[in-house]
Design a protein around this motif. Structure first.
Motif, short mmCIF file in Angstrom:
data_model
loop_
_atom_site.label_atom_id
_atom_site.label_comp_id
_atom_site.label_asym_id
_atom_site.label_seq_id
_atom_site.Cartn_x
_atom_site.Cartn_y
_atom_site.Cartn_z
N LEU A 108 -22.59 -5.83 -5.12
CA LEU A 108 -21.73 -6.90 -4.61
C LEU A 108 -22.56 -8.12 -4.23
O LEU A 108 -22.16 -9.26 -4.51
N GLN A 109 -23.72 -7.91 -3.62
CA GLN A 109 -24.57 -9.03 -3.24
C GLN A 109 -25.01 -9.82 -4.47
O GLN A 109 -24.96 -11.06 -4.48
N ILE A 115 -22.20 -15.71 -8.81
CA ILE A 115 -21.13 -16.70 -8.68
C ILE A 115 -21.68 -18.01 -8.13
O ILE A 115 -21.32 -19.10 -8.59
N GLU A 116 -22.58 -17.91 -7.15
CA GLU A 116 -23.18 -19.12 -6.57
C GLU A 116 -24.01 -19.86 -7.62
O GLU A 116 -23.93 -21.10 -7.73
N VAL A 117 -24.83 -19.10 -8.36
CA VAL A 117 -25.66 -19.73 -9.39
C VAL A 117 -24.79 -20.39 -10.45
O VAL A 117 -25.05 -21.52 -10.88
N TYR A 118 -23.73 -19.70 -10.87
CA TYR A 118 -22.83 -20.25 -11.88
C TYR A 118 -22.15 -21.52 -11.37
O TYR A 118 -21.99 -22.49 -12.11
N GLY A 119 -21.77 -21.52 -10.11
CA GLY A 119 -21.11 -22.69 -9.54
C GLY A 119 -22.02 -23.91 -9.51
O GLY A 119 -21.54 -25.05 -9.57
N HIS A 213 -23.66 -5.67 3.06
CA HIS A 213 -23.04 -4.79 4.05
C HIS A 213 -21.62 -4.45 3.62
O HIS A 213 -21.19 -3.29 3.69
N LEU A 214 -20.89 -5.48 3.19
CA LEU A 214 -19.51 -5.26 2.76
C LEU A 214 -19.47 -4.38 1.51
O LEU A 214 -18.57 -3.54 1.36
#
Length: 235
Positions: A108-109, A115-119, A213-214
């Protein structure tokens, strides 16, 4: 003479030993304030030049060399909650649960990082060394993702907390700074919601991998349902 932790179940005992050995070795092999073992055994984003395949396992046994509280609280939780769960699960299933939730935490991390890198860059893989941007915040985020290692057993520990909360919802837990015991079915969901808030908010200076953690909690919940683990009435 009774040895310390003589009644600790086998897997929990060995996990404690391995984590402590890794922590001591990290300190022993430090060089001028640098910690080569963190770079070698902590896990990096999959597209980072520092990523190595073994890191997806070894990161679970590494802890921050500059924060003793990191390993202290994780090992306390492993001993406290893990011991009861291993007695209930059995050694093999408990070890599988621990490792799978640790891998789920990492999955998940890394997904959030992708997603951040793609954004920012329009792709989940880039040549970070030559990447340029007029936005300094974007550059800082990419540097943190590509060169910031993740380490610690916290993802797997959140998996254990989730399993404990499902099996022992009425167990009363004492939480730091709260003078009265709180039942697991209340405090653990609240703890997970707090992690979700902190992960989404991304406060400046917060280096904790909240989505890991999530991920551990999520995979712990899924495994409990898929494996249909129930507490025996006489446990």
């Amino acid at each position: 003479m009774r040895l310390p932790f003589a009644n600790t179940p086998t897997v929990v005992k060995n996990l404690l030993i391995i984590n402590i050995i890794f922590y001591i070795a990290t300190l022993v092999f430090s060089k001028g304030g640098a910690y080569p073992m963190v770079e070698y055994f902590g896990v990096f984003y999959f597209d980072s030049p520092n990523f190595r395949i073994w890191q997806i396992i070894t990161y679970m046994f590494m802890h921050s060399p500059v924060s003793f509280a990191h390993i202290l609280f994780n090992m306390f939780a492993l001993y406290t909650f893990g011991s009861q769960l291993e007695y209930l699960f059995g050694a093999k299933r408990f070890l599988n649960f621990y490792l799978i939730t640790g891998l789920g935490a990492l999955a998940l991390q890394m997904a959030i990082q992708a997603i951040e890198v793609y954004g920012i860059a329009g792709s989940i893989t880039i040549d970070v060394a030559s990447y340029t941007s007029t936005n300094p915040d974007h550059l800082r985020t990419l540097q943190e993702i590509y060169y910031g290692p993740m380490l610690g057993a916290s993802g797997a520990i959140f998996g254990l907390l989730t399993a404990f909360g499902l099996l022992f919802p009425n167990a009363e837990l004492f939480i730091m700074f709260i003078p009265v015991p709180i039942k697991a079915k209340y405090i653990i969901p609240v703890y997970i919601v707090i992690e979700l808030f902190l992960g989404v908010a991304q406060f400046s200076g917060d280096s904790v991998a909240h989505f890991a953690h999530l991920g551990g909690a999520l995979f712990g919940f899924i495994l409990m349902k898929v494996w249909r683990i129930r507490k025996p009435w006489d446990f």
